[in-house]
Design a protein around this motif. Structure first.
Motif, short mmCIF file in Angstrom:
data_model
loop_
_atom_site.label_atom_id
_atom_site.label_comp_id
_atom_site.label_asym_id
_atom_site.label_seq_id
_atom_site.Cartn_x
_atom_site.Cartn_y
_atom_site.Cartn_z
N CYS A 41 41.84 35.84 47.69
CA CYS A 41 42.25 36.54 48.91
C CYS A 41 41.10 36.77 49.88
O CYS A 41 41.28 36.61 51.10
N PHE A 42 39.92 37.11 49.41
CA PHE A 42 38.81 37.40 50.31
C PHE A 42 38.40 36.16 51.09
O PHE A 42 38.19 36.20 52.30
N ILE A 56 39.60 41.17 58.55
CA ILE A 56 39.94 41.34 57.15
C ILE A 56 40.10 42.84 56.89
O ILE A 56 39.32 43.64 57.39
N HIS A 58 40.23 45.32 53.71
CA HIS A 58 40.08 45.47 52.27
C HIS A 58 40.94 46.62 51.77
O HIS A 58 41.23 47.56 52.52
N HIS A 75 41.94 43.82 46.79
CA HIS A 75 42.65 42.79 47.53
C HIS A 75 42.27 42.86 49.00
O HIS A 75 41.72 43.87 49.46
N ALA A 76 42.58 41.82 49.73
CA ALA A 76 42.37 41.79 51.18
C ALA A 76 43.58 41.18 51.84
O ALA A 76 44.20 40.24 51.31
N HIS A 107 34.29 46.94 50.17
CA HIS A 107 34.05 45.54 50.52
C HIS A 107 33.86 44.70 49.26
O HIS A 107 33.49 45.21 48.21
N TYR A 108 34.13 43.43 49.39
CA TYR A 108 34.05 42.51 48.26
C TYR A 108 32.60 42.06 48.05
O TYR A 108 31.92 41.67 48.99
N THR A 110 30.65 39.34 45.67
CA THR A 110 30.87 38.23 44.74
C THR A 110 30.12 38.42 43.42
O THR A 110 30.52 37.87 42.41
#
Length: 140
Positions: A41-42, A56, A58, A75-76, A107-108, A110
């Protein structure tokens, strides 16, 4: 037993959401973008923003196995320039909507993805035990 989009925002769902973010959960149309991949999703939303503008947003997708547990998945979703929200990422079982809890402060990263959060969906020992045991998998 399959997680689904909750049919209604119950008191238990509201309590679970309040434990995560100071916003109300909202239903968002699920319209997968043809270029989107499941579970990305991101990246999907970042690609859509680069192509079509918007931003985006979040937050958390809220899923449920009624009477057993509520699950929040980081999720985003895509927010169009007019403010409309769309879940552009393909979802299992292709729901027409998802329940989404906006949480713009999450925020995402990684390197440190956020674990799903589980909450009991009933005041039963089975529900509480299921959630307790499921939470142990993120500790290991």
């Amino acid at each position: 037993m399959q997680t689904t989009t909750p049919a209604a925002v119950t008191d238990r769902i509201r309590r679970a959401c309040r434990a995560m973010a100071p916003h109300e959960p909202i239903y968002v149309a699920s319209i997968p973008d043809p270029d989107s991949r499941p579970s990305w999703c991101f990246a999907n939303v970042a690609k859509r923003v680069a192509r079509d503008g918007g931003t985006i947003l979040h937050g958390w997708a809220i899923w449920q196995v009624a009477g057993l547990y509520i699950e929040a998945e980081h999720h985003a979703v895509w927010q169009a320039d007019d403010g409309a929200l769309t879940d552009i990422s393909p979802q299992f079982a292709a729901p027409s909507t998802i329940l989404f809890l906006p949480d713009p402060d999450t925020h995402y990263d990684t390197h440190r993805p956020r674990a799903n959060r589980l909450f009991a969906d009933a005041a039963t020992g089975v529900s509480r035990d299921f959630v307790r045991l499921a939470q142990l998998r993120t500790v290991i």
